[in-house]
Design a protein around this motif. Structure first.
Motif, PDB file in Angstrom:
ATOM      1  N   PRO A  36       0.802  -1.240   0.000  1.00 32.92           N
ATOM      2  CA  PRO A  36       0.000   0.000   0.000  1.00 32.92           C
ATOM      3  C   PRO A  36       0.830   1.282   0.000  1.00 32.92           C
ATOM      4  N   GLU A  37       2.017   1.275   0.630  1.00 31.28           N
ATOM      5  CA  GLU A  37       2.796   2.525   0.688  1.00 31.28           C
ATOM      6  C   GLU A  37       3.341   2.892  -0.683  1.00 31.28           C
ATOM      7  N   LEU A  38       3.878   1.888  -1.414  1.00 25.72           N
ATOM      8  CA  LEU A  38       4.385   2.212  -2.750  1.00 25.72           C
ATOM      9  C   LEU A  38       3.226   2.513  -3.689  1.00 25.72           C
ATOM     10  N   PHE A  39       2.118   1.840  -3.481  1.00 24.33           N
ATOM     11  CA  PHE A  39       0.934   2.150  -4.289  1.00 24.33           C
ATOM     12  C   PHE A  39       0.505   3.595  -4.041  1.00 24.33           C
ATOM     13  N   ALA A  40       0.545   4.023  -2.775  1.00 23.07           N
ATOM     14  CA  ALA A  40       0.184   5.405  -2.431  1.00 23.07           C
ATOM     15  C   ALA A  40       1.172   6.392  -3.053  1.00 23.07           C
ATOM     16  N   THR A  41       2.444   6.013  -3.098  1.00 21.77           N
ATOM     17  CA  THR A  41       3.456   6.870  -3.728  1.00 21.77           C
ATOM     18  C   THR A  41       3.092   7.101  -5.184  1.00 21.77           C
ATOM     19  N   PHE A  42       2.702   6.009  -5.840  1.00 20.35           N
ATOM     20  CA  PHE A  42       2.283   6.114  -7.231  1.00 20.35           C
ATOM     21  C   PHE A  42       1.042   7.005  -7.346  1.00 20.35           C
ATOM     22  N   GLY A  43       0.121   6.891  -6.387  1.00 11.52           N
ATOM     23  CA  GLY A  43      -1.078   7.734  -6.374  1.00 11.52           C
ATOM     24  C   GLY A  43      -0.736   9.205  -6.231  1.00 11.52           C
ATOM     25  N   VAL A  44       0.231   9.508  -5.350  1.00 11.86           N
ATOM     26  CA  VAL A  44       0.667  10.898  -5.158  1.00 11.86           C
ATOM     27  C   VAL A  44       1.227  11.448  -6.468  1.00 11.86           C
ATOM     28  N   LEU A  45       2.053  10.641  -7.131  1.00  9.42           N
ATOM     29  CA  LEU A  45       2.624  11.077  -8.410  1.00  9.42           C
ATOM     30  C   LEU A  45       1.523  11.296  -9.449  1.00  9.42           C
ATOM     31  N   ALA A  46       0.513  10.413  -9.445  1.00  6.97           N
ATOM     32  CA  ALA A  46      -0.591  10.552 -10.406  1.00  6.97           C
ATOM     33  C   ALA A  46      -1.312  11.876 -10.176  1.00  6.97           C
ATOM     34  N   GLU A  47      -1.497  12.250  -8.898  1.00  7.22           N
ATOM     35  CA  GLU A  47      -2.178  13.516  -8.592  1.00  7.22           C
ATOM     36  C   GLU A  47      -1.356  14.717  -9.042  1.00  7.22           C
ATOM     37  N   GLU A  48      -0.046  14.547  -9.031  1.00  8.23           N
ATOM     38  CA  GLU A  48       0.834  15.653  -9.430  1.00  8.23           C
ATOM     39  C   GLU A  48       1.047  15.687 -10.946  1.00  8.23           C
ATOM     40  N   ASN A  49       0.364  14.794 -11.678  1.00  3.29           N
ATOM     41  CA  ASN A  49       0.552  14.705 -13.133  1.00  3.29           C
ATOM     42  C   ASN A  49       2.022  14.577 -13.491  1.00  3.29           C
ATOM     43  N   SER A  50       2.705  13.680 -12.825  1.00  2.47           N
ATOM     44  CA  SER A  50       4.150  13.595 -13.044  1.00  2.47           C
ATOM     45  C   SER A  50       4.463  12.975 -14.400  1.00  2.47           C
ATOM     46  N   ALA A  51       5.676  13.257 -14.869  1.00  6.30           N
ATOM     47  CA  ALA A  51       6.129  12.741 -16.171  1.00  6.30           C
ATOM     48  C   ALA A  51       6.142  11.215 -16.164  1.00  6.30           C
ATOM     49  N   ILE A  52       6.435  10.611 -15.013  1.00  9.40           N
ATOM     50  CA  ILE A  52       6.462   9.148 -14.901  1.00  9.40           C
ATOM     51  C   ILE A  52       5.089   8.566 -15.213  1.00  9.40           C
ATOM     52  N   VAL A  53       4.062   9.189 -14.651  1.00 10.59           N
ATOM     53  CA  VAL A  53       2.711   8.678 -14.870  1.00 10.59           C
ATOM     54  C   VAL A  53       2.312   8.875 -16.335  1.00 10.59           C
ATOM     55  N   ASP A  54       2.669  10.050 -16.891  1.00 10.43           N
ATOM     56  CA  ASP A  54       2.371  10.287 -18.311  1.00 10.43           C
ATOM     57  C   ASP A  54       3.035   9.213 -19.174  1.00 10.43           C
ATOM     58  N   ARG A  55       4.291   8.890 -18.857  1.00 11.25           N
ATOM     59  CA  ARG A  55       5.013   7.893 -19.653  1.00 11.25           C
ATOM     60  C   ARG A  55       4.359   6.516 -19.483  1.00 11.25           C
ATOM     61  N   HIS A  56       3.954   6.216 -18.261  1.00 11.25           N
ATOM     62  CA  HIS A  56       3.285   4.946 -17.974  1.00 11.25           C
ATOM     63  C   HIS A  56       1.994   4.823 -18.792  1.00 11.25           C
ATOM     64  N   VAL A  57       1.208   5.897 -18.808  1.00  3.86           N
ATOM     65  CA  VAL A  57      -0.041   5.890 -19.571  1.00  3.86           C
ATOM     66  C   VAL A  57       0.264   5.738 -21.068  1.00  3.86           C
ATOM     67  N   ALA A  58       1.322   6.406 -21.531  1.00  3.12           N
ATOM     68  CA  ALA A  58       1.712   6.290 -22.942  1.00  3.12           C
ATOM     69  C   ALA A  58       2.121   4.846 -23.265  1.00  3.12           C
ATOM     70  N   ASP A  59       2.848   4.209 -22.345  1.00  2.00           N
ATOM     71  CA  ASP A  59       3.250   2.804 -22.535  1.00  2.00           C
ATOM     72  C   ASP A  59       2.029   1.905 -22.680  1.00  2.00           C
ATOM     73  N   LEU A  60       1.093   2.071 -21.750  1.00  2.24           N
ATOM     74  CA  LEU A  60      -0.108   1.235 -21.763  1.00  2.24           C
ATOM     75  C   LEU A  60      -0.917   1.474 -23.045  1.00  2.24           C
ATOM     76  N   THR A  61      -1.042   2.759 -23.428  1.00  3.39           N
ATOM     77  CA  THR A  61      -1.776   3.080 -24.657  1.00  3.39           C
ATOM     78  C   THR A  61      -1.085   2.443 -25.859  1.00  3.39           C
ATOM     79  N   GLY A  62       0.245   2.465 -25.868  1.00  2.88           N
ATOM     80  CA  GLY A  62       1.006   1.849 -26.957  1.00  2.88           C
ATOM     81  C   GLY A  62       0.730   0.348 -27.054  1.00  2.88           C
ATOM     82  N   GLN A  63       0.673  -0.314 -25.913  1.00  5.26           N
ATOM     83  CA  GLN A  63       0.401  -1.758 -25.915  1.00  5.26           C
ATOM     84  C   GLN A  63      -1.012  -2.038 -26.435  1.00  5.26           C
ATOM     85  N   LEU A  64      -1.979  -1.234 -25.984  1.00  3.13           N
ATOM     86  CA  LEU A  64      -3.355  -1.426 -26.467  1.00  3.13           C
ATOM     87  C   LEU A  64      -3.457  -1.126 -27.961  1.00  3.13           C
TER      88      LEU A  64
END
Lengths: 198, 198
Positions: A105-133
Protein backbone atom coordinates in the motif's frame (compact mmCIF):
# COMPACT_ATOMS: atom_id res chain seq x y z
CA UNK A 1 39.17 -2.01 -3.98
CA UNK A 2 35.96 -1.68 -1.99
CA UNK A 3 33.62 -4.70 -2.02
CA UNK A 4 30.68 -4.27 -4.42
CA UNK A 5 28.15 -3.84 -1.63
CA UNK A 6 29.94 -0.69 -0.42
CA UNK A 7 29.66 1.11 -3.75
CA UNK A 8 26.75 3.53 -3.65
CA UNK A 9 24.90 2.75 -6.89
CA UNK A 10 21.60 4.22 -8.07
CA UNK A 11 20.12 0.76 -7.62
CA UNK A 12 21.12 0.54 -3.96
CA UNK A 13 19.62 3.98 -3.34
CA UNK A 14 16.36 2.98 -5.02
CA UNK A 15 16.14 -0.20 -2.95
CA UNK A 16 16.72 1.74 0.26
CA UNK A 17 14.16 4.36 -0.81
CA UNK A 18 11.54 1.67 -1.36
CA UNK A 19 12.12 0.41 2.15
CA UNK A 20 11.95 3.93 3.60
CA UNK A 21 8.73 4.62 1.70
CA UNK A 22 7.26 1.36 3.00
CA UNK A 23 8.21 2.31 6.55
CA UNK A 24 7.23 6.00 6.58
CA UNK A 25 4.76 6.42 3.68
CA UNK A 26 5.13 8.97 0.85
CA UNK A 27 4.16 11.98 2.98
CA UNK A 28 6.88 11.51 5.61
CA UNK A 29 9.79 9.79 3.85
CA UNK A 30 12.78 12.12 3.38
CA UNK A 31 16.12 11.92 1.58
CA UNK A 32 17.80 12.09 5.00
CA UNK A 33 15.96 8.87 5.99
CA UNK A 34 17.29 7.21 2.84
CA UNK A 35 20.85 8.40 3.49
CA UNK A 36 20.64 7.20 7.10
CA UNK A 37 19.40 3.76 5.98
CA UNK A 38 22.43 3.51 3.68
CA UNK A 39 24.90 4.93 6.20
CA UNK A 40 25.92 7.75 3.83
CA UNK A 41 25.50 11.54 3.75
CA UNK A 42 22.43 12.95 2.02
CA UNK A 43 24.84 14.72 -0.33
CA UNK A 44 25.88 11.29 -1.65
CA UNK A 45 22.25 10.48 -2.44
CA UNK A 46 21.81 13.85 -4.19
CA UNK A 47 24.83 13.08 -6.40
CA UNK A 48 22.69 10.28 -7.96
CA UNK A 49 19.28 11.95 -7.79
CA UNK A 50 19.22 15.72 -7.95
CA UNK A 51 15.93 16.21 -6.08
CA UNK A 52 13.58 14.34 -3.79
CA UNK A 53 11.02 14.32 -6.63
CA UNK A 54 13.56 12.79 -9.03
CA UNK A 55 14.25 10.05 -6.49
CA UNK A 56 10.57 9.37 -5.85
CA UNK A 57 9.89 9.25 -9.60
CA UNK A 58 12.73 6.81 -10.17
CA UNK A 59 11.36 4.54 -7.43
CA UNK A 60 7.87 4.72 -8.93
CA UNK A 61 9.27 3.95 -12.39
CA UNK A 62 11.12 0.87 -11.12
CA UNK A 63 8.03 -0.27 -9.25
CA UNK A 64 5.83 0.23 -12.32
CA UNK A 65 8.27 -1.66 -14.54
CA UNK A 66 8.28 -4.57 -12.10
CA UNK A 67 4.52 -4.46 -11.62
CA UNK A 68 3.65 -4.40 -15.29
CA UNK A 69 6.35 -6.60 -16.80
CA UNK A 70 3.79 -9.32 -17.66
CA UNK A 71 1.66 -7.08 -19.87
CA UNK A 72 4.05 -6.86 -22.84
CA UNK A 73 4.05 -10.67 -23.05
CA UNK A 74 0.27 -10.70 -23.44
CA UNK A 75 0.45 -8.16 -26.28
CA UNK A 76 2.97 -10.40 -28.08
CA UNK A 77 1.06 -13.65 -27.50
CA UNK A 78 0.11 -14.77 -31.02
CA UNK A 79 -1.71 -17.82 -29.63
CA UNK A 80 -4.49 -15.58 -28.36
CA UNK A 81 -6.99 -13.97 -30.75
CA UNK A 82 -6.79 -10.15 -30.43
CA UNK A 83 -10.13 -9.93 -28.56
CA UNK A 84 -8.87 -12.50 -26.06
CA UNK A 85 -5.54 -10.68 -25.83
CA UNK A 86 -7.45 -7.51 -24.94
CA UNK A 87 -9.48 -9.26 -22.24
CA UNK A 88 -6.43 -10.98 -20.77
CA UNK A 89 -4.44 -7.74 -20.78
CA UNK A 90 -7.21 -5.73 -19.05
CA UNK A 91 -7.74 -8.45 -16.43
CA UNK A 92 -3.99 -8.65 -15.77
CA UNK A 93 -3.72 -4.87 -15.36
CA UNK A 94 -6.66 -4.83 -12.96
CA UNK A 95 -5.52 -7.84 -10.92
CA UNK A 96 -1.97 -6.54 -10.63
CA UNK A 97 -3.09 -3.12 -9.46
CA UNK A 98 -5.62 -4.58 -7.05
CA UNK A 99 -2.99 -6.93 -5.59
CA UNK A 100 -0.45 -4.12 -5.23
CA UNK A 101 -2.92 -1.74 -3.63
CA UNK A 102 -3.51 -4.31 -0.89
CA UNK A 103 -0.08 -5.95 -0.63
CA UNK A 104 2.19 -2.93 -1.09
CA UNK A 105 0.00 0.00 0.00
CA UNK A 106 2.80 2.52 0.69
CA UNK A 107 4.38 2.21 -2.75
CA UNK A 108 0.93 2.15 -4.29
CA UNK A 109 0.18 5.40 -2.43
CA UNK A 110 3.46 6.87 -3.73
CA UNK A 111 2.28 6.11 -7.23
CA UNK A 112 -1.08 7.73 -6.37
CA UNK A 113 0.67 10.90 -5.16
CA UNK A 114 2.62 11.08 -8.41
CA UNK A 115 -0.59 10.55 -10.41
CA UNK A 116 -2.18 13.52 -8.59
CA UNK A 117 0.83 15.65 -9.43
CA UNK A 118 0.55 14.70 -13.13
CA UNK A 119 4.15 13.60 -13.04
CA UNK A 120 6.13 12.74 -16.17
CA UNK A 121 6.46 9.15 -14.90
CA UNK A 122 2.71 8.68 -14.87
CA UNK A 123 2.37 10.29 -18.31
CA UNK A 124 5.01 7.89 -19.65
CA UNK A 125 3.29 4.95 -17.97
CA UNK A 126 -0.04 5.89 -19.57
CA UNK A 127 1.71 6.29 -22.94
CA UNK A 128 3.25 2.80 -22.53
CA UNK A 129 -0.11 1.23 -21.76
CA UNK A 130 -1.78 3.08 -24.66
CA UNK A 131 1.01 1.85 -26.96
CA UNK A 132 0.40 -1.76 -25.92
CA UNK A 133 -3.35 -1.43 -26.47
CA UNK A 134 -2.67 0.18 -29.86
CA UNK A 135 -0.76 -2.95 -30.89
CA UNK A 136 -3.66 -5.18 -29.81
CA UNK A 137 -6.18 -3.05 -31.74
CA UNK A 138 -3.91 -3.10 -34.80
CA UNK A 139 -3.73 -6.89 -34.67
CA UNK A 140 -7.52 -7.02 -34.32
CA UNK A 141 -8.06 -4.77 -37.33
CA UNK A 142 -5.47 -6.69 -39.40
CA UNK A 143 -7.23 -10.02 -39.04
CA UNK A 144 -8.90 -10.43 -35.68
CA UNK A 145 -12.39 -9.35 -36.67
CA UNK A 146 -12.19 -5.75 -35.40
CA UNK A 147 -13.77 -3.02 -37.58
CA UNK A 148 -11.35 -1.81 -40.27
CA UNK A 149 -12.56 1.76 -39.76
CA UNK A 150 -11.10 1.91 -36.23
CA UNK A 151 -8.26 4.35 -35.59
CA UNK A 152 -5.95 2.11 -33.51
CA UNK A 153 -4.42 4.89 -31.41
CA UNK A 154 -7.65 6.75 -30.62
CA UNK A 155 -9.37 3.43 -29.93
CA UNK A 156 -6.56 2.39 -27.59
CA UNK A 157 -7.00 5.66 -25.66
CA UNK A 158 -10.76 5.03 -25.49
CA UNK A 159 -10.18 1.50 -24.15
CA UNK A 160 -7.81 2.80 -21.48
CA UNK A 161 -10.34 5.53 -20.56
CA UNK A 162 -13.17 2.98 -20.50
CA UNK A 163 -11.32 0.78 -18.01
CA UNK A 164 -10.11 3.66 -15.76
CA UNK A 165 -12.29 2.48 -12.88
CA UNK A 166 -10.29 -0.77 -12.95
CA UNK A 167 -6.78 0.65 -13.11
CA UNK A 168 -6.64 4.34 -12.08
CA UNK A 169 -5.24 4.41 -8.52
CA UNK A 170 -7.98 6.80 -7.32
CA UNK A 171 -10.45 3.92 -7.58
CA UNK A 172 -8.41 1.49 -5.44
CA UNK A 173 -10.93 1.55 -2.59
CA UNK A 174 -13.65 0.32 -4.96
CA UNK A 175 -11.59 -2.71 -6.08
CA UNK A 176 -12.25 -4.57 -2.83
CA UNK A 177 -16.02 -4.53 -3.27
CA UNK A 178 -17.61 -7.87 -4.14
CA UNK A 179 -18.59 -8.20 -7.79
CA UNK A 180 -15.88 -5.88 -9.14
CA UNK A 181 -14.33 -8.63 -11.29
CA UNK A 182 -17.76 -9.43 -12.78
CA UNK A 183 -18.32 -5.76 -13.56
CA UNK A 184 -15.05 -5.69 -15.49
CA UNK A 185 -16.18 -8.75 -17.49
CA UNK A 186 -19.51 -7.11 -18.43
CA UNK A 187 -17.62 -4.01 -19.53
CA UNK A 188 -15.16 -6.07 -21.59
CA UNK A 189 -18.06 -7.85 -23.34
CA UNK A 190 -19.50 -4.48 -24.32
CA UNK A 191 -16.14 -3.11 -25.51
CA UNK A 192 -15.28 -6.20 -27.56
CA UNK A 193 -18.74 -6.08 -29.17
CA UNK A 194 -18.05 -2.42 -30.04
CA UNK A 195 -14.71 -3.28 -31.61
CA UNK A 196 -16.27 -6.03 -33.75
CA UNK A 197 -19.50 -4.25 -34.75
CA UNK A 198 -19.79 -3.69 -38.48
CA UNK B 1 -45.72 35.03 15.41
CA UNK B 2 -42.09 35.29 14.30
CA UNK B 3 -41.51 36.30 10.68
CA UNK B 4 -40.70 33.34 8.42
CA UNK B 5 -37.06 34.29 8.05
CA UNK B 6 -36.50 33.86 11.80
CA UNK B 7 -37.72 30.28 11.90
CA UNK B 8 -34.75 27.92 11.85
CA UNK B 9 -35.68 25.46 9.11
CA UNK B 10 -33.57 22.62 7.74
CA UNK B 11 -33.40 24.58 4.49
CA UNK B 12 -31.93 27.68 6.13
CA UNK B 13 -29.33 25.52 7.87
CA UNK B 14 -28.38 23.86 4.59
CA UNK B 15 -28.03 27.21 2.85
CA UNK B 16 -25.79 28.52 5.63
CA UNK B 17 -23.75 25.31 5.58
CA UNK B 18 -23.14 25.68 1.85
CA UNK B 19 -21.81 29.18 2.43
CA UNK B 20 -19.61 28.01 5.32
CA UNK B 21 -18.26 25.15 3.20
CA UNK B 22 -17.49 27.59 0.38
CA UNK B 23 -15.65 29.88 2.79
CA UNK B 24 -13.72 27.32 4.84
CA UNK B 25 -13.60 24.16 2.69
CA UNK B 26 -14.74 20.70 3.81
CA UNK B 27 -11.71 20.06 6.04
CA UNK B 28 -12.18 23.14 8.24
CA UNK B 29 -15.93 23.90 8.25
CA UNK B 30 -17.56 23.12 11.62
CA UNK B 31 -21.11 23.05 12.97
CA UNK B 32 -20.14 25.97 15.23
CA UNK B 33 -19.32 28.02 12.11
CA UNK B 34 -22.76 27.21 10.72
CA UNK B 35 -24.50 28.15 14.00
CA UNK B 36 -22.54 31.41 14.16
CA UNK B 37 -23.51 32.30 10.58
CA UNK B 38 -27.17 31.78 11.55
CA UNK B 39 -26.91 33.55 14.92
CA UNK B 40 -28.14 30.45 16.80
CA UNK B 41 -26.57 27.94 19.20
CA UNK B 42 -24.96 24.83 17.74
CA UNK B 43 -27.54 22.83 19.75
CA UNK B 44 -30.26 24.32 17.54
CA UNK B 45 -28.44 23.05 14.45
CA UNK B 46 -28.05 19.59 16.02
CA UNK B 47 -31.82 19.45 16.60
CA UNK B 48 -32.22 19.35 12.81
CA UNK B 49 -29.09 17.32 11.91
CA UNK B 50 -27.88 14.89 14.54
CA UNK B 51 -24.21 14.85 13.45
CA UNK B 52 -21.78 16.87 11.38
CA UNK B 53 -21.72 14.00 8.88
CA UNK B 54 -25.52 14.05 8.57
CA UNK B 55 -25.39 17.78 7.86
CA UNK B 56 -22.61 17.42 5.31
CA UNK B 57 -24.46 14.59 3.58
CA UNK B 58 -27.67 16.62 3.40
CA UNK B 59 -25.77 19.51 1.82
CA UNK B 60 -24.15 17.17 -0.69
CA UNK B 61 -27.54 15.63 -1.49
CA UNK B 62 -29.10 19.03 -2.15
CA UNK B 63 -26.14 20.03 -4.26
CA UNK B 64 -26.30 16.79 -6.26
CA UNK B 65 -30.05 17.16 -6.83
CA UNK B 66 -29.53 20.68 -8.10
CA UNK B 67 -26.52 19.71 -10.22
CA UNK B 68 -28.16 16.76 -11.90
CA UNK B 69 -31.72 17.92 -12.29
CA UNK B 70 -31.37 18.12 -16.09
CA UNK B 71 -30.47 14.45 -16.53
CA UNK B 72 -33.93 12.99 -15.87
CA UNK B 73 -35.34 15.16 -18.65
CA UNK B 74 -32.90 13.65 -21.13
CA UNK B 75 -33.93 10.11 -20.12
CA UNK B 76 -37.58 11.03 -20.75
CA UNK B 77 -36.94 12.80 -24.08
CA UNK B 78 -38.82 10.65 -26.61
CA UNK B 79 -37.70 12.89 -29.47
CA UNK B 80 -34.19 11.52 -29.18
CA UNK B 81 -33.34 7.98 -30.33
CA UNK B 82 -32.00 5.94 -27.37
CA UNK B 83 -28.40 6.01 -28.67
CA UNK B 84 -28.60 9.80 -28.93
CA UNK B 85 -30.22 9.98 -25.49
CA UNK B 86 -27.25 8.04 -24.11
CA UNK B 87 -24.72 10.35 -25.75
CA UNK B 88 -26.57 13.49 -24.63
CA UNK B 89 -26.90 12.16 -21.06
CA UNK B 90 -23.20 11.24 -20.78
CA UNK B 91 -22.12 14.60 -22.23
CA UNK B 92 -24.43 16.47 -19.83
CA UNK B 93 -23.10 14.54 -16.82
CA UNK B 94 -19.51 15.25 -17.84
CA UNK B 95 -20.07 18.92 -18.63
CA UNK B 96 -21.99 19.54 -15.41
CA UNK B 97 -19.31 17.91 -13.27
CA UNK B 98 -16.51 19.68 -15.11
CA UNK B 99 -18.26 23.04 -14.69
CA UNK B 100 -18.92 22.44 -10.99
CA UNK B 101 -15.37 21.30 -10.31
CA UNK B 102 -14.12 24.65 -11.63
CA UNK B 103 -16.95 26.99 -10.58
CA UNK B 104 -17.83 25.58 -7.18
CA UNK B 105 -14.62 23.85 -6.07
CA UNK B 106 -15.34 23.74 -2.31
CA UNK B 107 -18.70 21.97 -2.66
CA UNK B 108 -17.21 19.76 -5.33
CA UNK B 109 -14.43 18.86 -2.88
CA UNK B 110 -17.05 18.13 -0.21
CA UNK B 111 -18.64 15.68 -2.61
CA UNK B 112 -15.17 14.19 -3.26
CA UNK B 113 -14.60 13.70 0.48
CA UNK B 114 -17.95 11.90 0.77
CA UNK B 115 -17.06 9.73 -2.24
CA UNK B 116 -13.82 8.66 -0.51
CA UNK B 117 -15.77 7.78 2.61
CA UNK B 118 -18.18 5.62 0.57
CA UNK B 119 -21.06 7.56 2.03
CA UNK B 120 -24.69 6.50 1.63
CA UNK B 121 -25.34 9.72 -0.33
CA UNK B 122 -22.82 8.77 -2.97
CA UNK B 123 -24.18 5.20 -3.15
CA UNK B 124 -27.67 6.58 -3.67
CA UNK B 125 -26.40 9.02 -6.29
CA UNK B 126 -24.72 6.17 -8.19
CA UNK B 127 -27.90 4.09 -7.91
CA UNK B 128 -29.94 7.03 -9.32
CA UNK B 129 -27.60 7.43 -12.27
CA UNK B 130 -27.57 3.66 -12.91
CA UNK B 131 -31.39 3.69 -12.83
CA UNK B 132 -31.52 6.44 -15.44
CA UNK B 133 -29.09 4.59 -17.70
CA UNK B 134 -31.12 1.39 -17.23
CA UNK B 135 -34.16 3.21 -18.63
CA UNK B 136 -32.20 4.38 -21.67
CA UNK B 137 -30.87 0.85 -22.32
CA UNK B 138 -34.39 -0.57 -21.94
CA UNK B 139 -35.71 1.92 -24.49
CA UNK B 140 -32.86 0.99 -26.83
CA UNK B 141 -33.56 -2.74 -26.52
CA UNK B 142 -37.32 -2.17 -26.96
CA UNK B 143 -36.97 -0.49 -30.32
CA UNK B 144 -33.85 1.63 -30.58
CA UNK B 145 -31.60 -0.93 -32.27
CA UNK B 146 -29.74 -2.13 -29.16
CA UNK B 147 -29.04 -5.89 -28.89
CA UNK B 148 -32.03 -7.74 -27.37
CA UNK B 149 -29.65 -9.97 -25.39
CA UNK B 150 -28.47 -7.03 -23.25
CA UNK B 151 -29.29 -7.13 -19.54
CA UNK B 152 -30.39 -3.50 -19.05
CA UNK B 153 -29.26 -3.18 -15.43
CA UNK B 154 -25.85 -4.83 -15.85
CA UNK B 155 -25.31 -2.88 -19.07
CA UNK B 156 -26.21 0.38 -17.31
CA UNK B 157 -23.62 -0.38 -14.62
CA UNK B 158 -21.05 -1.13 -17.34
CA UNK B 159 -21.82 2.17 -19.07
CA UNK B 160 -21.40 4.09 -15.82
CA UNK B 161 -18.13 2.23 -15.14
CA UNK B 162 -16.94 2.88 -18.69
CA UNK B 163 -17.44 6.63 -18.32
CA UNK B 164 -15.95 6.89 -14.79
CA UNK B 165 -13.02 8.92 -16.05
CA UNK B 166 -15.55 11.56 -17.16
CA UNK B 167 -17.68 11.76 -14.03
CA UNK B 168 -15.91 10.29 -10.96
CA UNK B 169 -14.67 13.26 -8.90
CA UNK B 170 -11.18 11.74 -8.50
CA UNK B 171 -10.55 12.48 -12.17
CA UNK B 172 -11.50 16.19 -11.96
CA UNK B 173 -7.94 17.36 -12.56
CA UNK B 174 -7.88 15.49 -15.89
CA UNK B 175 -11.03 17.23 -17.15
CA UNK B 176 -9.19 20.48 -17.84
CA UNK B 177 -6.78 18.88 -20.28
CA UNK B 178 -7.30 19.76 -23.94
CA UNK B 179 -8.98 17.01 -25.98
CA UNK B 180 -10.95 15.53 -23.07
CA UNK B 181 -14.31 16.19 -24.76
CA UNK B 182 -13.06 14.47 -27.93
CA UNK B 183 -11.91 11.48 -25.90
CA UNK B 184 -15.39 11.15 -24.45
CA UNK B 185 -16.85 11.21 -27.99
CA UNK B 186 -14.52 8.41 -29.17
CA UNK B 187 -15.51 6.37 -26.13
CA UNK B 188 -19.22 6.98 -26.76
CA UNK B 189 -18.83 5.83 -30.39
CA UNK B 190 -17.28 2.59 -29.17
CA UNK B 191 -19.95 2.03 -26.51
CA UNK B 192 -22.87 2.74 -28.85
CA UNK B 193 -21.36 0.34 -31.42
CA UNK B 194 -21.17 -2.28 -28.66
CA UNK B 195 -24.81 -1.78 -27.71
CA UNK B 196 -25.91 -2.15 -31.33
CA UNK B 197 -23.65 -5.03 -32.37
CA UNK B 198 -25.53 -8.15 -33.33
Amino acid sequence: MAPTSDVLTADRILEATEEVLRRHGPAKATVVDVARALGVSHGSVYRHFRTKTALREAVAQRWLDRTHQGLAGIVADGDLAPAERLRTWCRALFETKRRRSVGDPELFATFGVLAEENSAIVDRHVADLTGQLTEIVRAGVAGGGFRPSLDPEATAAALLDATSRFHAPYHAREWQRPGTGERLETLLDLLVAGLRAS
